[in-house]
Design an enzyme around this catalytic site. Sequence first.
Site, PDB file in Angstrom:
ATOM      1  N   ALA A  14       0.801  -1.232   0.000  1.00  0.00           N
ATOM      2  CA  ALA A  14       0.000   0.000   0.000  1.00  0.00           C
ATOM      3  C   ALA A  14       0.827   1.272   0.000  1.00  0.00           C
ATOM      4  O   ALA A  14       0.272   2.360   0.165  1.00  0.00           O
ATOM      5  CB  ALA A  14      -0.934   0.003   1.218  1.00  0.00           C
ATOM      6  N   SER A  15       2.129   1.169  -0.185  1.00  0.00           N
ATOM      7  CA  SER A  15       2.975   2.357  -0.068  1.00  0.00           C
ATOM      8  C   SER A  15       2.995   3.215  -1.318  1.00  0.00           C
ATOM      9  O   SER A  15       3.383   4.392  -1.261  1.00  0.00           O
ATOM     10  CB  SER A  15       4.413   1.955   0.292  1.00  0.00           C
ATOM     11  OG  SER A  15       4.957   1.118  -0.715  1.00  0.00           O
ATOM     12  N   ASP A  63       6.757  -7.220   5.473  1.00  0.00           N
ATOM     13  CA  ASP A  63       7.116  -7.816   4.185  1.00  0.00           C
ATOM     14  C   ASP A  63       6.336  -9.114   4.063  1.00  0.00           C
ATOM     15  O   ASP A  63       6.507 -10.026   4.882  1.00  0.00           O
ATOM     16  CB  ASP A  63       8.628  -8.076   4.165  1.00  0.00           C
ATOM     17  CG  ASP A  63       9.131  -8.665   2.859  1.00  0.00           C
ATOM     18  OD1 ASP A  63       8.316  -9.200   2.091  1.00  0.00           O
ATOM     19  OD2 ASP A  63      10.351  -8.613   2.613  1.00  0.00           O
ATOM     20  N   ASN A  90      -2.318  -7.023  -3.150  1.00  0.00           N
ATOM     21  CA  ASN A  90      -1.778  -6.171  -4.200  1.00  0.00           C
ATOM     22  C   ASN A  90      -0.261  -6.251  -4.324  1.00  0.00           C
ATOM     23  O   ASN A  90       0.282  -6.033  -5.402  1.00  0.00           O
ATOM     24  CB  ASN A  90      -2.193  -4.715  -3.943  1.00  0.00           C
ATOM     25  CG  ASN A  90      -1.414  -3.750  -4.799  1.00  0.00           C
ATOM     26  OD1 ASN A  90      -1.658  -3.601  -5.995  1.00  0.00           O
ATOM     27  ND2 ASN A  90      -0.433  -3.072  -4.185  1.00  0.00           N
ATOM     28  N   SER A 144      -2.501  -9.965 -13.086  1.00  0.00           N
ATOM     29  CA  SER A 144      -1.942  -9.352 -14.286  1.00  0.00           C
ATOM     30  C   SER A 144      -2.507 -10.042 -15.512  1.00  0.00           C
ATOM     31  O   SER A 144      -2.870 -11.234 -15.459  1.00  0.00           O
ATOM     32  CB  SER A 144      -0.413  -9.477 -14.290  1.00  0.00           C
ATOM     33  OG  SER A 144       0.136  -9.102 -15.539  1.00  0.00           O
ATOM     34  N   TYR A 159       8.100 -14.240 -13.503  1.00  0.00           N
ATOM     35  CA  TYR A 159       6.992 -13.346 -13.131  1.00  0.00           C
ATOM     36  C   TYR A 159       5.716 -13.796 -13.830  1.00  0.00           C
ATOM     37  O   TYR A 159       4.644 -13.876 -13.211  1.00  0.00           O
ATOM     38  CB  TYR A 159       7.327 -11.907 -13.505  1.00  0.00           C
ATOM     39  CG  TYR A 159       6.222 -10.921 -13.207  1.00  0.00           C
ATOM     40  CD1 TYR A 159       6.052 -10.411 -11.926  1.00  0.00           C
ATOM     41  CD2 TYR A 159       5.344 -10.504 -14.214  1.00  0.00           C
ATOM     42  CE1 TYR A 159       5.033  -9.519 -11.654  1.00  0.00           C
ATOM     43  CE2 TYR A 159       4.328  -9.610 -13.948  1.00  0.00           C
ATOM     44  CZ  TYR A 159       4.174  -9.112 -12.664  1.00  0.00           C
ATOM     45  OH  TYR A 159       3.158  -8.227 -12.389  1.00  0.00           O
TER      46      TYR A 159
END
Length: 249
Positions: A14-15, A63, A90, A144, A159
């Site tokens: 959320a940063s 983390d 997220n 994604s 990924y």
Amino acid sequence: MERWSGRVALVTGASAGIGAAIAKELVNHGMQVVGLARRDDKVKELAAQCENAPGKLYAFQGDISKKEDVIAAFNWIKDNLGGVDVLVNNAGMMHESNLHDGEVEEWRQILEVNVLGLSLCTREAVQSMRERGVDDGYIVNISSVLGHIISGRDGIGMYNASKHAVRVLSESIRRELVSMGSRIRISSISPGVVKTSFFDRNATLTPDKLFQEAHVLPEDVVDAVIYVLSRPDRVQIQDMIIRATGTTY
């Protein structure tokens, strides 16, 4: 969205970028939002911007690749806010690392965040909901478009694989919940290229190159999150793909 006013959401990563935008919008809808991020100072800055909103944003440093951090976050929520009603998975990690000569540690980091961290947060959220008798909770996985296709770009095979795993995990937990007679819902939102700082540390996928192509903005993903959360109980949006108009993939 009125049903969620006063209730508790956990947003990972959320940063900045998509996570920050989601957290802010949920606060604007009156939710008590915990922003879990390694850079909790950024979440605190965002919380200060939300002081006059109907909800509240709390910053929690952690983390999600570390089990103890995830457990600590859920324990803090239980002790201070009662428990989680909405989870937004997220947080994500990407390295450019070829499969034929890449570093195992980079692959491990991708899988620990995108797959295992997401799974651990989901496990803890479901347990939090069920132990409190919450049967209308919601899990949103920010995945994604690469969970649906194979990219033609070199260096992001792991990924790519991690996002295919998210799609499988989302459907698997949905079926487990159905088997348990639970009405907790889960949705995956799968955007294409989103204009955020996510790509800043990558060598070839630099913003200058990447954002010359068609892309969407964080608020487009936020709109999708609000849409799935606002559907009536009888409706579960399983997977939403968001592509930029004119994109080639």
